[in-house]
Design a protein around this motif. Structure first.
Motif, PDB file in Angstrom:
ATOM      1  N   SER B  46      49.557 -13.593 -60.224  1.00  0.00           N
ATOM      2  CA  SER B  46      49.662 -14.837 -60.995  1.00  0.00           C
ATOM      3  C   SER B  46      50.439 -15.909 -60.225  1.00  0.00           C
ATOM      4  CB  SER B  46      50.325 -14.567 -62.340  1.00  0.00           C
ATOM      5  OG  SER B  46      51.673 -14.200 -62.157  1.00  0.00           O
ATOM      6  N   VAL B  47      51.242 -15.500 -59.225  1.00  0.00           N
ATOM      7  CA  VAL B  47      52.042 -16.497 -58.499  1.00  0.00           C
ATOM      8  C   VAL B  47      51.666 -16.609 -57.019  1.00  0.00           C
ATOM      9  CG1 VAL B  47      54.030 -16.440 -60.043  1.00  0.00           C
ATOM     10  CG2 VAL B  47      53.868 -14.798 -58.146  1.00  0.00           C
ATOM     11  N   PHE B  48      50.628 -15.854 -56.576  1.00  0.00           N
ATOM     12  CA  PHE B  48      50.237 -15.935 -55.163  1.00  0.00           C
ATOM     13  C   PHE B  48      48.787 -16.392 -55.024  1.00  0.00           C
ATOM     14  CE2 PHE B  48      53.980 -13.352 -54.201  1.00  0.00           C
ATOM     15  CZ  PHE B  48      54.419 -14.007 -53.075  1.00  0.00           C
ATOM     16  N   ASP B  49      48.598 -17.490 -54.309  1.00  0.00           N
ATOM     17  CA  ASP B  49      47.259 -17.939 -53.973  1.00  0.00           C
ATOM     18  C   ASP B  49      47.371 -18.571 -52.592  1.00  0.00           C
ATOM     19  OD1 ASP B  49      44.626 -18.535 -54.118  1.00  0.00           O
ATOM     20  OD2 ASP B  49      44.919 -20.399 -55.254  1.00  0.00           O
ATOM     21  N   HIS B  50      47.154 -17.772 -51.564  1.00  0.00           N
ATOM     22  CA  HIS B  50      47.443 -18.195 -50.187  1.00  0.00           C
ATOM     23  C   HIS B  50      48.876 -18.726 -50.102  1.00  0.00           C
ATOM     24  CE1 HIS B  50      43.188 -17.714 -49.698  1.00  0.00           C
ATOM     25  NE2 HIS B  50      42.950 -18.654 -50.594  1.00  0.00           N
ATOM     26  N   LEU B  54      53.118 -21.878 -58.544  1.00  0.00           N
ATOM     27  CA  LEU B  54      53.240 -21.771 -59.999  1.00  0.00           C
ATOM     28  C   LEU B  54      52.116 -22.550 -60.679  1.00  0.00           C
ATOM     29  CD1 LEU B  54      57.105 -22.013 -60.504  1.00  0.00           C
ATOM     30  CD2 LEU B  54      55.645 -20.015 -60.811  1.00  0.00           C
ATOM     31  N   GLU B  55      51.070 -22.855 -59.907  1.00  0.00           N
ATOM     32  CA  GLU B  55      49.958 -23.669 -60.395  1.00  0.00           C
ATOM     33  C   GLU B  55      49.328 -23.059 -61.659  1.00  0.00           C
ATOM     34  OE1 GLU B  55      48.848 -26.518 -59.903  1.00  0.00           O
ATOM     35  OE2 GLU B  55      46.886 -26.423 -60.881  1.00  0.00           O
ATOM     36  N   ASN B  56      49.116 -21.715 -61.614  1.00  0.00           N
ATOM     37  CA  ASN B  56      48.492 -21.054 -62.767  1.00  0.00           C
ATOM     38  C   ASN B  56      49.300 -21.273 -64.042  1.00  0.00           C
ATOM     39  OD1 ASN B  56      46.256 -19.961 -61.420  1.00  0.00           O
ATOM     40  ND2 ASN B  56      47.543 -18.313 -60.575  1.00  0.00           N
ATOM     41  N   TYR B  57      50.631 -21.172 -63.924  1.00  0.00           N
ATOM     42  CA  TYR B  57      51.495 -21.359 -65.096  1.00  0.00           C
ATOM     43  C   TYR B  57      51.511 -22.825 -65.530  1.00  0.00           C
ATOM     44  CZ  TYR B  57      52.980 -16.565 -64.514  1.00  0.00           C
ATOM     45  OH  TYR B  57      52.984 -15.212 -64.439  1.00  0.00           O
ATOM     46  N   ARG B  58      51.506 -23.728 -64.503  1.00  0.00           N
ATOM     47  CA  ARG B  58      51.525 -25.150 -64.833  1.00  0.00           C
ATOM     48  C   ARG B  58      50.297 -25.497 -65.689  1.00  0.00           C
ATOM     49  NH1 ARG B  58      49.675 -29.965 -63.720  1.00  0.00           N
ATOM     50  NH2 ARG B  58      48.002 -29.114 -62.454  1.00  0.00           N
ATOM     51  N   ARG B  59      49.140 -24.957 -65.279  1.00  0.00           N
ATOM     52  CA  ARG B  59      47.901 -25.248 -66.013  1.00  0.00           C
ATOM     53  C   ARG B  59      48.002 -24.779 -67.465  1.00  0.00           C
ATOM     54  NH1 ARG B  59      43.696 -23.468 -62.401  1.00  0.00           N
ATOM     55  NH2 ARG B  59      42.724 -22.404 -64.144  1.00  0.00           N
ATOM     56  N   ILE B  60      48.562 -23.578 -67.663  1.00  0.00           N
ATOM     57  CA  ILE B  60      48.661 -23.028 -69.030  1.00  0.00           C
ATOM     58  C   ILE B  60      49.491 -23.943 -69.919  1.00  0.00           C
ATOM     59  CG2 ILE B  60      49.642 -21.132 -70.391  1.00  0.00           C
ATOM     60  CD1 ILE B  60      48.835 -19.281 -68.061  1.00  0.00           C
ATOM     61  N   VAL B 244      40.339 -15.531 -73.422  1.00  0.00           N
ATOM     62  CA  VAL B 244      40.622 -16.467 -72.336  1.00  0.00           C
ATOM     63  C   VAL B 244      40.735 -15.700 -71.018  1.00  0.00           C
ATOM     64  CG1 VAL B 244      42.325 -18.078 -71.394  1.00  0.00           C
ATOM     65  CG2 VAL B 244      41.762 -18.146 -73.831  1.00  0.00           C
ATOM     66  N   VAL B 245      41.436 -14.571 -71.090  1.00  0.00           N
ATOM     67  CA  VAL B 245      41.599 -13.737 -69.900  1.00  0.00           C
ATOM     68  C   VAL B 245      40.234 -13.299 -69.398  1.00  0.00           C
ATOM     69  CG1 VAL B 245      42.501 -11.527 -69.040  1.00  0.00           C
ATOM     70  CG2 VAL B 245      43.874 -12.926 -70.596  1.00  0.00           C
ATOM     71  N   SER B 246      39.441 -12.753 -70.323  1.00  0.00           N
ATOM     72  CA  SER B 246      38.136 -12.231 -69.946  1.00  0.00           C
ATOM     73  C   SER B 246      37.259 -13.331 -69.343  1.00  0.00           C
ATOM     74  CB  SER B 246      37.492 -11.593 -71.171  1.00  0.00           C
ATOM     75  OG  SER B 246      36.133 -11.929 -71.256  1.00  0.00           O
ATOM     76  N   ARG B 247      37.263 -14.529 -69.958  1.00  0.00           N
ATOM     77  CA  ARG B 247      36.433 -15.621 -69.451  1.00  0.00           C
ATOM     78  C   ARG B 247      36.874 -16.083 -68.056  1.00  0.00           C
ATOM     79  NH1 ARG B 247      34.243 -17.792 -75.109  1.00  0.00           N
ATOM     80  NH2 ARG B 247      34.039 -15.572 -75.456  1.00  0.00           N
ATOM     81  N   ALA B 257      44.663 -17.141 -62.737  1.00  0.00           N
ATOM     82  CA  ALA B 257      44.861 -17.737 -64.053  1.00  0.00           C
ATOM     83  C   ALA B 257      44.882 -16.656 -65.130  1.00  0.00           C
ATOM     84  CB  ALA B 257      43.754 -18.751 -64.344  1.00  0.00           C
ATOM     85  N   ALA B 258      43.927 -15.704 -65.019  1.00  0.00           N
ATOM     86  CA  ALA B 258      43.865 -14.609 -65.992  1.00  0.00           C
ATOM     87  C   ALA B 258      45.176 -13.824 -65.979  1.00  0.00           C
ATOM     88  CB  ALA B 258      42.688 -13.691 -65.671  1.00  0.00           C
ATOM     89  N   SER B 259      45.698 -13.551 -64.788  1.00  0.00           N
ATOM     90  CA  SER B 259      46.954 -12.796 -64.672  1.00  0.00           C
ATOM     91  C   SER B 259      48.099 -13.547 -65.324  1.00  0.00           C
ATOM     92  CB  SER B 259      47.284 -12.549 -63.198  1.00  0.00           C
ATOM     93  OG  SER B 259      46.244 -11.838 -62.587  1.00  0.00           O
ATOM     94  N   ALA B 260      48.160 -14.851 -65.100  1.00  0.00           N
ATOM     95  CA  ALA B 260      49.249 -15.651 -65.672  1.00  0.00           C
ATOM     96  C   ALA B 260      49.226 -15.591 -67.195  1.00  0.00           C
ATOM     97  CB  ALA B 260      49.147 -17.093 -65.186  1.00  0.00           C
ATOM     98  N   VAL B 261      48.033 -15.671 -67.788  1.00  0.00           N
ATOM     99  CA  VAL B 261      47.904 -15.578 -69.253  1.00  0.00           C
ATOM    100  C   VAL B 261      48.407 -14.215 -69.732  1.00  0.00           C
ATOM    101  CG1 VAL B 261      46.271 -15.525 -71.170  1.00  0.00           C
ATOM    102  CG2 VAL B 261      45.995 -17.215 -69.353  1.00  0.00           C
ATOM    103  N   GLY B 262      47.981 -13.191 -69.003  1.00  0.00           N
ATOM    104  CA  GLY B 262      48.404 -11.838 -69.360  1.00  0.00           C
ATOM    105  C   GLY B 262      49.912 -11.689 -69.296  1.00  0.00           C
ATOM    106  N   VAL B 263      50.522 -12.250 -68.259  1.00  0.00           N
ATOM    107  CA  VAL B 263      51.979 -12.132 -68.101  1.00  0.00           C
ATOM    108  C   VAL B 263      52.698 -12.840 -69.246  1.00  0.00           C
ATOM    109  CG1 VAL B 263      53.942 -12.858 -66.692  1.00  0.00           C
ATOM    110  CG2 VAL B 263      51.955 -11.797 -65.617  1.00  0.00           C
ATOM    111  N   ILE B 264      52.197 -14.012 -69.630  1.00  0.00           N
ATOM    112  CA  ILE B 264      52.851 -14.748 -70.723  1.00  0.00           C
ATOM    113  C   ILE B 264      52.730 -13.983 -72.038  1.00  0.00           C
ATOM    114  CG2 ILE B 264      52.672 -16.826 -72.153  1.00  0.00           C
ATOM    115  CD1 ILE B 264      52.187 -18.407 -69.641  1.00  0.00           C
ATOM    116  N   LEU B 265      51.559 -13.396 -72.298  1.00  0.00           N
ATOM    117  CA  LEU B 265      51.374 -12.609 -73.523  1.00  0.00           C
ATOM    118  C   LEU B 265      52.350 -11.426 -73.540  1.00  0.00           C
ATOM    119  CD1 LEU B 265      49.654 -12.545 -76.061  1.00  0.00           C
ATOM    120  CD2 LEU B 265      48.078 -11.010 -74.913  1.00  0.00           C
TER     121      LEU B 265
END
Lengths: 377, 289
Positions: B46-50, B54-60, B244-247, B257-265
């Motif tokens: 959720s926090v590593f993309d090359h 924290l982009e994934n969390y920012r989007r959420i 949301v995760v599945s999609r 993005a899916a991982s970030a949602v999962g972590v927040i849940l």
């Protein structure tokens, strides 16, 4: 009955004048069956106001069923229950206004001692301002002054027992039912509590019906003891009468530690045991199988001089058991029957006991020679 | 001290502890392999993309679609939990009160649906609740409604089916807590002058609270992550967090993005556990321990 009845005003220490109220309790031909099992079989009982009556019997004798019927948790299959002349057979428990002390104490674990004791006041919607004084007084009565804020889990078994008592006596019930309340306590505490309960009963003036399977406890505390067996009331009488005049072999064996020996009737005042004639101070029942009930403490060891007015037995010492304050001596009579007797463990008494295997002569006074029918009459 | 080292009772205890650890190790390995490792991997992703981001969390936190999903999911879980409690408490109470053999029958009926697949039960509800389904037909035949009710393909249908599936998770802890309440306490309450209702409120209910709490937590947490039932009965309009995760994974290939949602849940659920554990006077309910 030994203690006075009536509803006169009495002075209780630290309590001012209260109208001492003891309920008259009548059980009229009560029966209870569960399917084909008859748990209570046509029992009638009349308990006077202020009286302390014990229901004594082995497990399955119906004593707990009878208590459940008095408490309103069980409805009798037949018969009726009356409190002070009022038919309460189908009155629900919470409208009976009777105190119950449970074997398990049944204290509410989610409440403090004070909240437990105040429970009945709350149920009766008494003003909250009056609770503290009453709780304080009830706790003082059972020797737990200042325990209001304690949790139930912090209390010892004996303290829980006292809280259960305080919770019951706080609303001055005219009738208190007790279901083996002391059975979970150790022996010394139990015996101390028996005396305390007796005194508490005198101070409260309430009628108490007390279930127990401990005959000694029943004898210690009660005005009268009702002996039950297989759902039937076998005998109800004062402790001393019950002990010395048992109605049959069951009562004789259940009360005290009697040895039962089969005897045959000779005439209205004597019986024969293995050919030996025994005189008795009580009338011998005219018909049926008879047994002689010999209580251990009524036998005396004779040394040399034999008192001709007493009934004599001779045999050998089979065993001697030391039990602290007394010794139990087991004998084998010359006729083959076994007997046992108790000697206090002081020198004058113990020196009379011959060594194991030696001959011994014992005697029984005719007034202590108890002859009863083998079966219930 | 030297005496401590040679103390045979200590040696014995250490060997015992070693054996205990050995006994527990298969389970520990499973938990490590199937829970700790994947969750750690999830968090990492959720926090590593090359490189760290924290982009994934920012989007959420910025995009309203996520907010809507989270608030919908929590409301849904709340509704399901409250309904499950309202329906489950009386069932558990009756099962406790009736005695043999009826308690066994009732609890068997509660557990029976467990042996049916969640998928099958979701489709069964679809059949029952649809516009031309059994329920709408029945209500129309009774003259109670003119138009078929929209019972499915919406939040209502999802709640109904989810409550049904999660009800045993409410009833079982309730039943177990209620069974531990000694009958003596209820009799004592009656003897002290409390009728059936005050006895329930002052004695039975407080003592059943540990079961209520266990049931509430179980059902709420399970409902938060519910997937199949909302997917089938929600009609595509009720997008739960799990969807949301599945999609994100299936449609957009957005693992981060899916991982970030999962972590927040996961963080939300843990927070709930902590708050519940702190807020409720459990020690008081369990008797001042």
């Amino acid at each position: 009955m030994i203690r006075g009845h009536g509803s006169e005003a009495v002075i209780l220490p630290g309590r001012g004048t209260v109208q001492a109220g003891g309920e008259r309790v009548e059980v009229r031909s009560a029966s209870k069956s569960y399917g084909s099992v008859l748990a209570l079989d046509n029992v009638s009982l009349d308990v006077a106001p202020h009286e302390f009556v014990s229901l004594l019997g082995p497990s399955g004798s119906g004593k707990t069923t009878l208590l459940g019927i008095l408490g309103g948790f069980i409805q009798p299959s037949a018969g009726s229950i009356h409190f002070g002349g009022r038919d309460v057979t189908f009155v629900p428990p919470h409208k009976r206004d009777i105190g119950i002390v449970f074997q398990s104490y049944a204290l509410f674990p989610h409440m403090t001692v004070g909240e437990n004791v105040a429970f009945a006041l709350r149920a009766r919607r008494l003003p909250k301002s009056s609770w503290a004084d009453k709780v304080k007084h009830a706790l003082a009565m059972v020797g737990l002054a200042g325990y209001e804020e304690r949790g139930i889990a912090q209390l010892s078994g004996g303290q829980r027992q006292r809280v259960a008592l305080a919770r019951t006596i706080i609303f001055d019930p005219r009738l208190i039912l007790m279901d083996e309340p002391l059975s979970a306590l150790d022996k010394q505490l139990r015996e101390a509590m028996q005396i305390e309960l007796r005194q508490l009963h005198r101070r409260l003036g309430a009628t108490i019906i007390y279930v127990t399977h401990d005959q000694r406890e029943a004898l210690t505390m009660s005005d009268r003891v009702a002996v039950l067996k297989d759902g039937k009331l076998v005998q109800i009488d004062r402790p001393d009468r019950l002990y010395d005049h048992p109605a049959n072999a069951f009562v004789a064996s259940f009360i005290g530690e009697a040895t039962l020996l089969p005897v045959t009737r000779v005439d209205g005042a004597s019986v024969s045991l293995d050919g030996a004639i025994l005189r008795t101070g009580r009338p011998v029942p005219a018909t049926g199988d008879l047994v002689l009930a010999v209580q251990t403490e009524k036998l005396l060891i004779d040394l040399d001089r034999q008192d001709p007015t007493r009934n004599h037995f001779s045999g050998r010492v089979a065993d001697i058991v030391f039990q602290g304050e007394s010794l139990r001596v087991f004998l084998t009579l010359d006729g083959g029957a076994s007997l046992s007797l108790r000697q206090p463990s002081h020198y004058e008494a113990t020196r009379r006991i011959p060594p194991i295997g030696e001959r011994v002569n014992v005697s029984l006074h005719p007034e202590d020679t108890i002859v009863v029918p083998r079966t219930e009459s | 001290m030297a005496a401590g080292v040679s103390d045979p009772s200590l040696r014995h205890r250490r060997r015992e502890q070693g054996l205990m650890f050995l006994l527990a190790s298969p389970a520990l390995v499973v938990v490590l392999a199937l829970v700790v490792v994947p969750v750690g991997w999830l968090m990492g992703q959720s926090v590593f993309d090359h490189g760290f981001t924290l982009e994934n969390y920012r989007r959420i936190f910025v995009e309203p679609i996520y907010w809507r999903s989270f608030s919908l999911t929590f409301r849904f879980a709340f509704e399901v939990t409250v309904l499950a409690l309202l329906l489950g408490y009386p069932v558990a109470y009756v099962a406790t009160a009736v005695g043999r053999p009826w308690d066994i029958l009732i609890m068997s009926l509660v557990i029976l649906p467990f042996w049916t697949s969640v998928l099958v039960r979701a489709y069964a509800w679809l059949v029952l609740l649809q516009r031309t389904g059994v329920v709408n037909h029945l209500l129309a035949d009774l003259g109670l409604i003119d138009e078929p009710l929209a019972l499915v393909h919406n939040e209502l249908g999802t709640v109904i089916a989810t409550v049904h599936i999660l009800l045993p998770f409410m009833v079982l802890p309730l039943y177990s807590a209620m069974q531990k309440i000694p009958r003596d306490l209820l009799q004592a309450s009656a003897s002290l002058g409390c009728g059936p209702w005050p006895t329930f409120v002052r004695v039975f209910l407080p003592l059943s609270l540990p079961g209520v709490l266990a049931g509430l937590t179980l059902v709420f947490v399970l409902a938060l992550g519910f997937y199949i039932t909302p997917e089938l009965l929600g009609g595509g309009r009720t997008i739960m967090v799990s969807m949301v995760v599945s999609r994100n994974v299936e449609l957009y290939d957005q693992w981060g993005a899916a991982s970030a949602v999962g972590v927040i849940l996961l963080a939300c659920v843990l927070a709930i556990f902590v708050v519940v554990g702190r807020a409720l006077p459990l020690d008081r309910v369990l008797g001042h321990r």
